[in-house]
Design an enzyme around this catalytic site. Structure first.
Site, PDB file in Angstrom:
ATOM      1  N   ASP A 157       0.321  -1.303   0.423  1.00  0.00           N
ATOM      2  CA  ASP A 157      -0.095  -0.198  -0.173  1.00  0.00           C
ATOM      3  C   ASP A 157       1.214   1.608  -0.008  1.00  0.00           C
ATOM      4  OD1 ASP A 157       1.216  -0.574   2.757  1.00  0.00           O
ATOM      5  OD2 ASP A 157      -0.528   0.821   3.523  1.00  0.00           O
TER       6      ASP A 157
ATOM      7  N   GLU B 291      -0.046  -1.385   5.544  1.00  0.00           N
ATOM      8  CA  GLU B 291       0.861  -0.778   6.528  1.00  0.00           C
ATOM      9  C   GLU B 291       0.378   0.493   6.505  1.00  0.00           C
ATOM     10  OE1 GLU B 291       4.609   0.346   7.507  1.00  0.00           O
ATOM     11  OE2 GLU B 291       4.119   1.298   5.418  1.00  0.00           O
TER      12      GLU B 291
END
Length: 358
Positions: A72, A130
């Site tokens: 991400d 994350e």
């Protein structure tokens, strides 16, 4: 579904996966593309948990290495699609995710596809969420549902490190220090008690605080204790009855989480302090035999990691871990995010040299 060709160069794979937007919470398209690209590789056993994908070799090697990277990114701000640029004559790939941390993921994907017979067993982990709250992190979820997948003798996280090896990481604590008062009309301030004024000693203590530099296993970690946000007030004509100062403490991995909390409470003694986030750091773990072999193979001089990274998750499970990836961490989340092309190739070569069967 976008097609991900893992026979392409690491640079081209970086370009492809960066051009698949995957802002936290919207990783499914990229996760699907990764899953499709590795699903038929006979040397890998695949496990998928939401948008986290784990691919493992099971060759009966004496040692296992975990290599992880998050898929991400922070939100896009007119910095996609990627483009090739030169800075002082040095080729770079520019765009969201090139540094944090899709260049590292691209290297991992290419090696996962090509290293069918590595010298150690490898657990590749590509995970979601994350960049947001820790309870959403794909590794948090995986540690709860499949802790066995974290079993390893050594771990590498592909966070940007300028192609250097950064051992362990600092811990991270956030606290709210509150002061209380009594509301009153500002024309009759003497009737009330101003909570914002009462916060002045908090700011004074933080301004006068001198952070430590602490050596841990040969690496010097810099600490920091800072006010990062302040809030208070009701209206332009009201004496405030509450003020909140948010404090961030970055602490060396020699301190436990409990010791870090006590230190903050000691510094802010006399005030109402609430700990709102606390993550222990990770010791460098560079004395592990595999870590020493890794350092020798990539020819790197280890440095400390000042920020918190997911190496701490591995460390908490007894797995020594380091950060090793292309890109300047100062450009992570920056609108001018860009990675030197040479660093992508260098990190790939370093990992390949170490992991290839001898």
């Amino acid at each position: 579904m976008p097609v991900l060709d893992l026979s392409a160069s690491s640079l081209d794979i970086t370009r492809t996966i960066c051009d698949i937007p995957s802002v936290s919470g919207d990783e499914v398209t990229l996760a699907d593309a990764i899953h499709e690209a590795i699903a038929d590789l006979p040397h890998l056993q695949i496990h998928r948990d939401g948008d986290t994908i784990v691919a493992r070799t099971d060759l009966g090697r004496a040692q296992r290495v975990a290599i992880a990277g998050h898929i991400d990114t922070v939100p896009i701000n007119a910095n996609l699609p990627t483009r090739d640029i030169e800075i002082d004559g040095v080729p770079h790939l520019w765009g969201r995710g090139t540094v944090d941390m899709k260049a590292g993921v691209a290297v991992q994907l290419k090696l996962a596809a090509e290293l069918a017979d590595p010298r150690v067993d490898i657990t590749w982990m590509w995970y979601d969420h994350e960049e947001v709250d820790a309870d959403l992190n794909g590794l948090t979820r995986l540690a709860r549902t499949r802790p066995d997948l974290f079993a390893a003798d050594f771990a590498i996280l592909g966070e940007p490190s300028n192609g250097a090896v950064e051992g362990g990481c600092n811990g991270n604590l956030r606290a709210i220090a509150r002061t209380h008062g009594v509301r009153a009309h500002s024309a009759r301030a003497w009737i009330g008690e101003n909570a914002i004024h009462r916060a002045a000693p908090i700011l004074t203590r933080l301004a006068e605080y001198r952070p430590r530099e602490i050596e841990v296993e040969g690496l010097a970690y810099r600490e920091g204790l800072n006010a990062v946000r302040i809030g208070g007030g009701v209206a332009g004509n009201v004496i405030p009855d509450l003020c909140e100062v948010e404090v961030n403490y970055r602490f060396a991995p020699s301190r436990s989480a409990a010791e870090a909390e006590q230190h903050v409470r000691d510094v802010l003694e006399g005030f109402d302090v609430e700990i709102v986030d606390l993550a222990a750091g990770a010791r460098p773990g560079l004395d592990a035999p595999l870590a020493q072999e890794f350092l020798a193979a990539v020819g790197a001089e280890p440095r400390p990691k000042y920020g918190w990274t997911d190496v701490a998750r591995f460390s908490a499970m007894g797995v020594p871990a380091v950060n090793y990836g292309p890109g300047d961490p100062h450009l992570a989340h920056h609108d001018e995010e860009r990675v030197p092309v040479e660093q992508i190739a260098s990190v790939e070569a370093g990992l390949r040299t170490w992991l290839a069967k001898r």
